[in-house]
Design a protein around this motif. Structure first.
Motif, PDB file in Angstrom:
ATOM      1  N   GLY A 164      13.489   3.662  -3.823  1.00 23.99           N
ATOM      2  CA  GLY A 164      12.060   3.874  -3.954  1.00 23.99           C
ATOM      3  C   GLY A 164      11.231   2.633  -3.695  1.00 23.99           C
ATOM      4  O   GLY A 164      10.011   2.656  -3.851  1.00 23.99           O
ATOM      5  N   CYS A 165      11.885   1.539  -3.307  1.00 20.32           N
ATOM      6  CA  CYS A 165      11.167   0.322  -2.932  1.00 20.32           C
ATOM      7  C   CYS A 165      10.704   0.420  -1.482  1.00 20.32           C
ATOM      8  O   CYS A 165      11.155   1.271  -0.720  1.00 20.32           O
ATOM      9  N   THR A 166       9.807  -0.466  -1.091  1.00 20.97           N
ATOM     10  CA  THR A 166       9.403  -0.591   0.307  1.00 20.97           C
ATOM     11  C   THR A 166       9.896  -1.929   0.830  1.00 20.97           C
ATOM     12  O   THR A 166      10.206  -2.842   0.057  1.00 20.97           O
ATOM     13  N   ALA A 221       0.828  -1.213   0.000  1.00 20.75           N
ATOM     14  CA  ALA A 221       0.000   0.000   0.000  1.00 20.75           C
ATOM     15  C   ALA A 221       0.862   1.263   0.000  1.00 20.75           C
ATOM     16  O   ALA A 221       0.473   2.288  -0.578  1.00 20.75           O
ATOM     17  N   ALA A 222       2.030   1.202   0.638  1.00 17.27           N
ATOM     18  CA  ALA A 222       2.889   2.378   0.725  1.00 17.27           C
ATOM     19  C   ALA A 222       3.744   2.580  -0.513  1.00 17.27           C
ATOM     20  O   ALA A 222       4.292   3.677  -0.724  1.00 17.27           O
ATOM     21  N   PHE A 223       3.869   1.543  -1.346  1.00 19.68           N
ATOM     22  CA  PHE A 223       4.813   1.604  -2.470  1.00 19.68           C
ATOM     23  C   PHE A 223       4.510   2.715  -3.478  1.00 19.68           C
ATOM     24  O   PHE A 223       5.431   3.463  -3.852  1.00 19.68           O
ATOM     25  N   PRO A 224       3.269   2.886  -3.958  1.00 19.55           N
ATOM     26  CA  PRO A 224       3.051   3.931  -4.977  1.00 19.55           C
ATOM     27  C   PRO A 224       3.471   5.325  -4.514  1.00 19.55           C
ATOM     28  O   PRO A 224       4.099   6.072  -5.273  1.00 19.55           O
ATOM     29  N   VAL A 265       9.760   8.951   7.586  1.00 21.39           N
ATOM     30  CA  VAL A 265       9.483   7.796   6.731  1.00 21.39           C
ATOM     31  C   VAL A 265       7.992   7.487   6.797  1.00 21.39           C
ATOM     32  O   VAL A 265       7.462   7.222   7.884  1.00 21.39           O
ATOM     33  N   PRO A 266       7.270   7.500   5.680  1.00 19.13           N
ATOM     34  CA  PRO A 266       5.828   7.210   5.722  1.00 19.13           C
ATOM     35  C   PRO A 266       5.547   5.811   6.249  1.00 19.13           C
ATOM     36  O   PRO A 266       6.326   4.868   6.033  1.00 19.13           O
ATOM     37  N   GLY A 267       4.435   5.655   6.956  1.00 20.64           N
ATOM     38  CA  GLY A 267       4.053   4.357   7.479  1.00 20.64           C
ATOM     39  C   GLY A 267       3.928   3.324   6.368  1.00 20.64           C
ATOM     40  O   GLY A 267       3.359   3.604   5.310  1.00 20.64           O
ATOM     41  N   GLY A 268       4.465   2.146   6.602  1.00 20.10           N
ATOM     42  CA  GLY A 268       4.400   1.069   5.614  1.00 20.10           C
ATOM     43  C   GLY A 268       5.599   0.988   4.706  1.00 20.10           C
ATOM     44  O   GLY A 268       5.814  -0.047   4.061  1.00 20.10           O
ATOM     45  N   SER A 282      17.500   4.470 -21.285  1.00 18.73           N
ATOM     46  CA  SER A 282      17.146   3.513 -20.242  1.00 18.73           C
ATOM     47  C   SER A 282      17.217   4.205 -18.890  1.00 18.73           C
ATOM     48  O   SER A 282      18.139   4.983 -18.627  1.00 18.73           O
ATOM     49  N   THR A 283      16.250   3.916 -18.038  1.00 18.38           N
ATOM     50  CA  THR A 283      16.207   4.553 -16.718  1.00 18.38           C
ATOM     51  C   THR A 283      15.802   3.534 -15.661  1.00 18.38           C
ATOM     52  O   THR A 283      14.961   2.664 -15.922  1.00 18.38           O
ATOM     53  N   PRO A 284      16.391   3.588 -14.469  1.00 19.82           N
ATOM     54  CA  PRO A 284      16.047   2.637 -13.410  1.00 19.82           C
ATOM     55  C   PRO A 284      14.755   3.033 -12.701  1.00 19.82           C
ATOM     56  O   PRO A 284      14.479   4.217 -12.482  1.00 19.82           O
ATOM     57  N   GLU A 285      13.971   2.035 -12.358  1.00 18.69           N
ATOM     58  CA  GLU A 285      12.746   2.236 -11.591  1.00 18.69           C
ATOM     59  C   GLU A 285      12.733   1.252 -10.427  1.00 18.69           C
ATOM     60  O   GLU A 285      13.304   0.161 -10.515  1.00 18.69           O
ATOM     61  N   PRO A 286      12.068   1.607  -9.304  1.00 17.72           N
ATOM     62  CA  PRO A 286      12.034   0.697  -8.155  1.00 17.72           C
ATOM     63  C   PRO A 286      11.285  -0.594  -8.472  1.00 17.72           C
ATOM     64  O   PRO A 286      10.286  -0.586  -9.197  1.00 17.72           O
TER      65      PRO A 286
END
Length: 290
Positions: A177-179, A60-63, A204-207, A145-149
């Motif tokens: 950017g990962c959780t 839930a926190a990932f986006p 740090v946001p919850g989750g 090319s670009t890195p994404e979580p």
């Protein structure tokens, strides 16, 4: 009553899930002792249900976390370092008790952990330029090319290095950017749950980071097989369990960082290994010219 007559308040630490501190779903706990056998506290004994709850919170926190600017994530991680610095003396005592280190050695490990947060905080807005690229192609096109979580990362934390090793595997997950769902060191969990208190009182946001304590061999299979976990760090798993976890992860095509033959030297200079591990490379084509 004088202060010498009073009994110390024995603490039972809870889990850290979704920004809150729940008890284990089962209500279980286990004693945590120092290297000399002294009872330090009790820690929650997490269950399969707690793993599911932690993964749900991380998903839930990932986006929101992945969608934050890299600069903002860097500010948040730097704030964690500030909070850890403010509780430095407490963490030194925790590492002394957990690892049997002398006070000077423990202080050096805590300082290294603080510096490691700062190091990864500085990388958040540099990952794209270092790991990404503009690729030469033939024809009226541009290709980059670009890195994404990657997503939710399950982290089986190092068993011996209760703070510095933990920071060295958790910070890069958050920097990309990962959780994270972390299973703390089984025998040395107290620095991890104290770190959870730092995370809860920082920005740090919850989750985004969830910390479970308990039996690594009990919790790891549920984490490895969970359909909403995209990657797995096996650094802290028992040797006889690593192959089974890799097979469980492969069934869901999860990215796996294998268990090393020996626990790394966490005092070494940090590198980009885990920043690379928790990113996916997206390549984009775009026409140019007439």
């Amino acid at each position: 009553m004088t202060t010498t007559d009073r009994l110390a308040v024995a603490k039972t630490y809870k889990l850290y899930v979704g920004g809150a501190f729940p008890r284990s779903e089962s209500g279980r706990s286990y004693p945590v002792t120092g290297t000399d056998g002294t009872l330090l506290a009790h820690a929650a004994l997490a269950s399969r249900k707690d793993v599911r709850d932690a993964v749900s919170a991380a998903r839930a926190a990932f986006p929101g976390w992945a969608g934050a600017t890299a600069y903002n994530r860097g500010q948040v991680l730097y704030r964690v370092a500030e909070m850890l610095q403010g509780r430095r003396a407490q963490f030194v005592d925790d590492v002394v008790a957990a690892e049997g280190a002398r006070k000077g050695q423990a202080a050096a490990l805590v300082d290294a952990a603080i510096d490691r947060w700062v190091w990864y905080a500085g990388w958040t807005d540099k990952i794209a330029s270092v790991l990404g690229s503009v690729n030469p192609v033939a024809g009226p096109l541009v290709n980059w090319s670009t890195p994404e979580p990657t997503g939710v990362v399950g982290v089986l934390a190092p068993q011996s290095s209760s703070l510095l090793g933990l920071v060295d595997v958790l910070a890069p997950v958050l920097a990309t950017g990962c959780t994270a769902v972390v299973v703390a060191s089984e025998l040395r969990p107290l620095p991890a749950v104290e770190l959870a208190e730092v995370l809860a009182t920082s920005d740090v946001p919850g989750g985004v980071a969830n910390v479970l304590t308990g039996r690594t061999a009990e919790l790891a299979p549920w984490l490895a097989a969970h359909g909403e976990v995209q990657a797995l760090d096996l650094v802290g798993v028992p040797p006889d369990l690593a192959a089974d976890l890799e097979r469980a992860a492969a069934e869901g095509v999860r990215r796996v960082l294998p268990r090393p033959a020996a626990e790394p030297d966490w005092t070494r200079q940090p590198d980009l290994l885990r920043l690379r591990a928790w990113t996916e490379i997206k390549t984009v084509w775009h026409p140019v010219g007439r």
